[in-house]
Structures are given as C-alpha cells and as structure tokens.
Design a protein around this motif. Structure first.
Motif, PDB file in Angstrom:
ATOM      1  N   LEU A 310      26.603 -20.603  20.053  1.00 48.53           N
ATOM      2  CA  LEU A 310      26.801 -19.224  20.461  1.00 48.53           C
ATOM      3  C   LEU A 310      25.400 -18.877  21.022  1.00 48.53           C
ATOM      4  O   LEU A 310      24.456 -19.527  20.658  1.00 48.53           O
ATOM      5  CB  LEU A 310      27.207 -18.379  19.380  1.00 48.53           C
ATOM      6  CG  LEU A 310      28.648 -18.898  18.804  1.00 48.53           C
ATOM      7  CD1 LEU A 310      28.917 -17.860  17.574  1.00 48.53           C
ATOM      8  CD2 LEU A 310      29.835 -18.764  19.675  1.00 48.53           C
ATOM      9  N   GLU A 311      25.395 -17.769  21.588  1.00 51.23           N
ATOM     10  CA  GLU A 311      24.087 -17.143  22.107  1.00 51.23           C
ATOM     11  C   GLU A 311      23.379 -16.580  20.605  1.00 51.23           C
ATOM     12  O   GLU A 311      24.147 -16.450  19.721  1.00 51.23           O
ATOM     13  CB  GLU A 311      24.395 -16.014  23.007  1.00 51.23           C
ATOM     14  CG  GLU A 311      24.934 -16.373  24.357  1.00 51.23           C
ATOM     15  CD  GLU A 311      23.996 -17.101  25.157  1.00 51.23           C
ATOM     16  OE1 GLU A 311      22.700 -16.941  24.941  1.00 51.23           O
ATOM     17  OE2 GLU A 311      24.695 -18.141  26.051  1.00 51.23           O
ATOM     18  N   ARG A 312      22.307 -16.378  20.997  1.00 48.82           N
ATOM     19  CA  ARG A 312      21.508 -16.091  19.916  1.00 48.82           C
ATOM     20  C   ARG A 312      21.935 -14.590  19.001  1.00 48.82           C
ATOM     21  O   ARG A 312      22.179 -14.560  17.973  1.00 48.82           O
ATOM     22  CB  ARG A 312      19.863 -16.104  20.081  1.00 48.82           C
ATOM     23  CG  ARG A 312      18.854 -15.280  18.891  1.00 48.82           C
ATOM     24  CD  ARG A 312      17.634 -15.558  19.356  1.00 48.82           C
ATOM     25  NE  ARG A 312      17.316 -14.551  20.357  1.00 48.82           N
ATOM     26  CZ  ARG A 312      16.983 -13.240  20.610  1.00 48.82           C
ATOM     27  NH1 ARG A 312      17.005 -12.823  19.265  1.00 48.82           N
ATOM     28  NH2 ARG A 312      16.805 -12.569  21.536  1.00 48.82           N
ATOM     29  N   GLN A 313      22.202 -13.645  19.963  1.00 45.68           N
ATOM     30  CA  GLN A 313      22.413 -12.263  19.457  1.00 45.68           C
ATOM     31  C   GLN A 313      24.070 -12.411  18.689  1.00 45.68           C
ATOM     32  O   GLN A 313      24.149 -11.753  17.785  1.00 45.68           O
ATOM     33  CB  GLN A 313      22.469 -11.518  20.428  1.00 45.68           C
ATOM     34  CG  GLN A 313      22.476  -9.832  20.116  1.00 45.68           C
ATOM     35  CD  GLN A 313      21.594  -9.524  19.006  1.00 45.68           C
ATOM     36  OE1 GLN A 313      20.269  -9.802  19.250  1.00 45.68           O
ATOM     37  NE2 GLN A 313      21.821  -8.810  17.882  1.00 45.68           N
ATOM     38  N   TRP A 319      26.379 -13.135  11.414  1.00 45.71           N
ATOM     39  CA  TRP A 319      25.426 -13.839  10.177  1.00 45.71           C
ATOM     40  C   TRP A 319      25.569 -12.366   9.378  1.00 45.71           C
ATOM     41  O   TRP A 319      25.869 -12.234   8.237  1.00 45.71           O
ATOM     42  CB  TRP A 319      24.046 -14.015  10.364  1.00 45.71           C
ATOM     43  CG  TRP A 319      23.115 -13.908   9.500  1.00 45.71           C
ATOM     44  CD1 TRP A 319      22.183 -13.149   9.005  1.00 45.71           C
ATOM     45  CD2 TRP A 319      23.122 -15.269   8.200  1.00 45.71           C
ATOM     46  NE1 TRP A 319      21.386 -13.543   7.866  1.00 45.71           N
ATOM     47  CE2 TRP A 319      22.062 -14.579   7.504  1.00 45.71           C
ATOM     48  CE3 TRP A 319      23.569 -16.464   8.314  1.00 45.71           C
ATOM     49  CZ2 TRP A 319      21.783 -15.619   6.403  1.00 45.71           C
ATOM     50  CZ3 TRP A 319      23.265 -17.337   7.290  1.00 45.71           C
ATOM     51  CH2 TRP A 319      22.333 -16.833   6.368  1.00 45.71           C
ATOM     52  N   LYS A 320      25.266 -11.227   9.994  1.00 47.97           N
ATOM     53  CA  LYS A 320      25.183  -9.882   9.276  1.00 47.97           C
ATOM     54  C   LYS A 320      26.610  -9.493   8.750  1.00 47.97           C
ATOM     55  O   LYS A 320      26.692  -8.843   7.479  1.00 47.97           O
ATOM     56  CB  LYS A 320      24.645  -8.767  10.148  1.00 47.97           C
ATOM     57  CG  LYS A 320      23.274  -9.108  10.593  1.00 47.97           C
ATOM     58  CD  LYS A 320      22.556  -7.801  11.504  1.00 47.97           C
ATOM     59  CE  LYS A 320      21.400  -8.017  11.941  1.00 47.97           C
ATOM     60  NZ  LYS A 320      21.010  -6.947  13.035  1.00 47.97           N
ATOM     61  N   GLU A 321      27.467  -9.805   9.643  1.00 50.26           N
ATOM     62  CA  GLU A 321      28.844  -9.451   9.211  1.00 50.26           C
ATOM     63  C   GLU A 321      29.374 -10.091   7.875  1.00 50.26           C
ATOM     64  O   GLU A 321      30.077  -9.773   6.937  1.00 50.26           O
ATOM     65  CB  GLU A 321      29.841  -9.500  10.346  1.00 50.26           C
ATOM     66  CG  GLU A 321      31.154  -9.255  10.018  1.00 50.26           C
ATOM     67  CD  GLU A 321      32.050  -9.286  11.136  1.00 50.26           C
ATOM     68  OE1 GLU A 321      33.356  -9.270  10.931  1.00 50.26           O
ATOM     69  OE2 GLU A 321      31.582  -9.461  12.329  1.00 50.26           O
ATOM     70  N   LYS A 322      29.120 -11.527   7.987  1.00 48.95           N
ATOM     71  CA  LYS A 322      29.375 -12.434   6.871  1.00 48.95           C
ATOM     72  C   LYS A 322      28.685 -12.259   5.641  1.00 48.95           C
ATOM     73  O   LYS A 322      29.458 -12.197   4.631  1.00 48.95           O
ATOM     74  CB  LYS A 322      29.665 -13.824   7.542  1.00 48.95           C
ATOM     75  CG  LYS A 322      30.523 -14.036   8.739  1.00 48.95           C
ATOM     76  CD  LYS A 322      32.031 -14.030   8.011  1.00 48.95           C
ATOM     77  CE  LYS A 322      32.950 -14.569   9.068  1.00 48.95           C
ATOM     78  NZ  LYS A 322      34.344 -14.734   8.464  1.00 48.95           N
ATOM     79  N   THR A 323      27.334 -12.192   5.781  1.00 51.93           N
ATOM     80  CA  THR A 323      26.544 -12.268   4.516  1.00 51.93           C
ATOM     81  C   THR A 323      25.827 -10.897   4.153  1.00 51.93           C
ATOM     82  O   THR A 323      25.798 -10.565   2.857  1.00 51.93           O
ATOM     83  CB  THR A 323      25.262 -13.153   5.041  1.00 51.93           C
ATOM     84  OG1 THR A 323      24.451 -12.883   5.836  1.00 51.93           O
ATOM     85  CG2 THR A 323      25.743 -14.654   5.402  1.00 51.93           C
ATOM     86  N   ASP A 331      16.756 -14.981  13.088  1.00 53.96           N
ATOM     87  CA  ASP A 331      16.337 -14.460  14.253  1.00 53.96           C
ATOM     88  C   ASP A 331      15.087 -15.012  14.906  1.00 53.96           C
ATOM     89  O   ASP A 331      14.588 -15.489  15.953  1.00 53.96           O
ATOM     90  CB  ASP A 331      16.032 -13.036  14.414  1.00 53.96           C
ATOM     91  CG  ASP A 331      15.822 -12.380  15.807  1.00 53.96           C
ATOM     92  OD1 ASP A 331      16.229 -12.909  16.896  1.00 53.96           O
ATOM     93  OD2 ASP A 331      14.950 -11.613  16.020  1.00 53.96           O
ATOM     94  N   ALA A 332      14.162 -15.326  13.787  1.00 55.62           N
ATOM     95  CA  ALA A 332      12.685 -16.090  14.233  1.00 55.62           C
ATOM     96  C   ALA A 332      12.982 -17.725  14.294  1.00 55.62           C
ATOM     97  O   ALA A 332      12.345 -18.010  15.412  1.00 55.62           O
ATOM     98  CB  ALA A 332      11.945 -15.990  12.925  1.00 55.62           C
ATOM     99  N   VAL A 333      14.062 -18.339  13.731  1.00 57.41           N
ATOM    100  CA  VAL A 333      13.898 -19.599  14.014  1.00 57.41           C
ATOM    101  C   VAL A 333      14.717 -19.697  15.222  1.00 57.41           C
ATOM    102  O   VAL A 333      14.579 -21.040  15.966  1.00 57.41           O
ATOM    103  CB  VAL A 333      14.969 -20.338  12.957  1.00 57.41           C
ATOM    104  CG1 VAL A 333      14.149 -20.191  11.632  1.00 57.41           C
ATOM    105  CG2 VAL A 333      16.192 -19.897  12.593  1.00 57.41           C
ATOM    106  N   LEU A 334      15.796 -18.994  15.588  1.00 54.04           N
ATOM    107  CA  LEU A 334      16.330 -19.095  16.898  1.00 54.04           C
ATOM    108  C   LEU A 334      15.438 -18.800  18.059  1.00 54.04           C
ATOM    109  O   LEU A 334      15.530 -19.370  19.384  1.00 54.04           O
ATOM    110  CB  LEU A 334      17.659 -18.145  17.097  1.00 54.04           C
ATOM    111  CG  LEU A 334      18.777 -18.562  15.927  1.00 54.04           C
ATOM    112  CD1 LEU A 334      19.737 -17.322  16.036  1.00 54.04           C
ATOM    113  CD2 LEU A 334      19.299 -19.729  16.143  1.00 54.04           C
ATOM    114  N   LYS A 335      14.575 -17.843  17.738  1.00 55.55           N
ATOM    115  CA  LYS A 335      13.690 -17.419  18.942  1.00 55.55           C
ATOM    116  C   LYS A 335      12.865 -18.609  19.093  1.00 55.55           C
ATOM    117  O   LYS A 335      12.532 -19.115  20.335  1.00 55.55           O
ATOM    118  CB  LYS A 335      13.013 -16.346  18.557  1.00 55.55           C
ATOM    119  CG  LYS A 335      13.625 -15.044  18.940  1.00 55.55           C
ATOM    120  CD  LYS A 335      12.541 -13.887  18.656  1.00 55.55           C
ATOM    121  CE  LYS A 335      13.374 -12.560  18.877  1.00 55.55           C
ATOM    122  NZ  LYS A 335      12.701 -11.417  18.402  1.00 55.55           N
TER     123      LYS A 335
END
Length: 364
Positions: A310-313, A319-323, A331-335
């Motif tokens: 999936l796209e980063r955003q 992630w926010k919704e599930k956890t 966000d840092a690791v994906l960037k």
C-alpha cells in the motif's frame, strides 16, 4: 568424557598401579631396626645399651661387616640381635672366629614352636627372667641349657674349641619393652660380660654403617645408589604406566558418545554470505529496500490488508485505526525506505530497531 577428566582418571590409575606394585615388589625393611641400640621403640635395645653404659661396662656399637672384627687382638664378645630367626649353625668365617677364643651371642635363633605358654618367668641367678615366646630349642643337653623348661631351651650355649656361641630363641630378651623387668637387663649383661671380653653390638645388620664402610661399598652418592638398584621392579612399573597411557589414548572411560552431525542451514549461510557482500559494497540502500518490503508485507498481513504493498499514507491510516497508537515510527521507517539512498551503518541499525519496536506493538 572431557579430556581433563580422562587425564585425571589416567593419572589416578597409574599412581595406584605404581603404589600397589611398590608394595608387592619392594623388600620389606620395616623390621630392620628390631634389636638396634639406636631404636627407642619397644623392639629396640636403646634402654639396655644405656643401662650398660651407666654400669660402666665397656661396650661399643659395631658398624662394619663381621669380617672386619678379625683384626682385633684381644678376645671379643659380639652381640647380634636378629630381626628374623636365623640358623643355629655357623658359617666357616663365624666358626673360625669363635674357635680363636671369641664369644658370639645370637638373640633370635631359629627354633620350633612348642606347646609352652607364650609368657613365662624363667629362673636365673639374676632373678626371674620374663620370656615371651613359645619357641624352644630341643636338641641341647642339660649342660648346655642356661634358661629353659620341660619344652626345651630358651637360652643355651655351644662350645667351639676356645670360644663359644650363646643362642636365644627370643630376640627380645632385653628389649625396651622389658624396662620394668630389670632382671632381663642384668641377665643379658651377664651373658656378654662373662669372660671380661671387649663387648661389641652389631649395628651393621640393622643398616648402620661407618662412613668409610659406605664409601667402600659405593653407597655414598646418588649415582651409585641407582647403579645398585634392581632394575626389574622399575621396568615393571614403567611397563604398567605405558600400558595405562596407551589404553587412555585409545579408549574413553565411560560409554562412547556418538557425535552429532551438524545440520546445514543453507538459508542462513546464504543470508550471511549476502550480508557480507553487501557490507563490503556499501549497499545499504538495497538492504533497506529489500528488508523494508518484507517488513511492510508482514505488517499488512498482521493488519489484514493483503499482500499488495500500500501507499505510505494509506498504511499509516490503517495503523492508527487498528492500533490506536502513534504512527510516528512507522512514518519514519517508510519515509527512509522510499528515499532509496545509501545510509550509514548507524542509521541502518536505528532503522532496524524501529521496525523491531513496530513488531512489538503489533504483536501486543
């Protein structure tokens, strides 16, 4: 079995074998001091020798071979206290010496064991003599017996031309154990001083030797000692030691343990080899890209998002919704993995640490 334990067992067995062999083969010299005037134990004659000196009787310790007495001009009384029963017959040298007018006193002469009581009191001009032996000499006539009973003689004498021999079946006639029986000391003193001869006590048979005798017999140095040492016991000891060493090198002490064949892990070996190559090539961007994809796929699988990246955003939102937790580290690791540029080793380790933190949050 460990090598150290094996060596310990080997040494213990070798030592035990040598000690056992020494006890079996080595000559028994524990009784050599029996009857010696230097011996202060119960079977020694130190107290009787001191008694003779206190009485002013001329007595000397003889620490040379019997043959050296031949040079004496005056008659001699020679006292021998034998540690072992000896024959009542004389050899040619002793007989010739006695026949010249000398006296030989032998305590510990061989005689058969009889039914007599072990401890008896024998009458003598010096008083009652305590005798502790069942041995009696039964071939002496009444004129020859000096101490005895119906079972036979304890002390008797035999004439040889001008001299004589006095025998005793017990070597302990005046030993240190009889210090409370003064009559025993007096009786032996009367036997050796009967003719007024020079009195010599044989210490040579007890291992005591004058310095000139030791030098003459080549016993003064270590090399001569080894030259006279029997080689047979030493060779046997060395043979046993070699056998033990050979056995220990070829066999284990205990049940044999089968060696486990290591299982080859081709995947781990491939990964380690590839990591070494990438490290030398400084290709951290390739590592970030490949590892990042696998970590993202594992994360999407855990979140139920399928196997399509999936796209980063979009991934951050899920992630926010599930956890219900912050997505800053995600966000840092994906960037970082989207930049596709080489980074330092320290940055790479930090990046991997953040992915580890994400996995822990995901699994909690």
């Amino acid at each position: 079995m460990k090598r150290s334990n094996r060596l310990a067992w080997m040494g213990a067995i070798a030592l035990a074998a040598i000690v056992l062999l020494t006890l079996l083969v080595a000559p028994n010299n524990t009784k050599i001091s029996t009857g010696s005037t230097f011996n202060r134990a119960s079977d020694g004659y130190g107290a009787w020798y001191a008694f003779m000196q206190q009485k002013g009787i001329s007595i000397k310790r003889w620490q040379k071979p019997f043959s050296d007495i031949q040079a004496e001009n005056s008659p001699v009384t020679f006292l021998q206290v034998s540690a072992y029963p000896r024959e009542t017959t004389l050899d040619n040298q002793e007989r010739e010496w006695v026949e010249k007018g000398n006296t030989l006193v032998i305590l510990g002469a061989g005689a058969r064991v009889t039914e007599a009581e072990f401890s008896t009191m024998q009458k003598s001009p010096q008083g009652e003599i305590k005798i502790d032996t069942r041995r009696r000499y039964q071939k002496a006539n009444s004129k020859q017996v000096d101490l005895g009973d119906r079972f036979g003689a304890v002390v008797w004498e035999k004439n040889y031309n001008k001299g004589k021999v006095i025998f005793s079946t017990t070597p302990y006639l005046a030993a240190n154990a009889y210090q409370d029986y003064l009559s025993n000391f007096k009786y032996l003193a009367s036997l050796v001083t009967e003719k007024g001869n020079t009195v010599l006590v044989d210490e040579y048979i007890h291992g005591y030797k004058d310095a000139d005798v030791r030098k003459k017999e080549s016993e003064g140095d270590l090399s001569s000692f080894f030259a006279k040492t029997p080689l047979f016991p030493i060779l046997i000891q060395l043979g046993i030691l070699l056998l033990v060493l050979t056995w220990a090198q070829n066999r284990r002490f205990g049940k044999p343990v089968a060696l486990e064949t290591p299982v080859a892990d081709n995947s781990e070996a491939y990964i380690q080899a590839l990591a070494g190559v990438l490290q030398k090539a400084d290709s951290t961007d390739f590592v970030v890209e490949m590892v990042g994809k696998q970590e993202q796929l594992q994360l999407q699988k855990a979140l139920g998002l399928g196997q399509v990246l999936l796209e980063r955003q979009a991934l951050i939102n899920f992630w926010k919704e599930k956890t219900g937790t912050s997505a800053a580290e995600l966000d840092a690791v994906l960037k970082l993995q989207s930049h596709k540029q080489p980074i330092s080793e320290r940055e790479l380790l930090s990046w991997l640490g953040k992915w580890r933190s994400i996995r822990e949050i995901r699994n909690s």
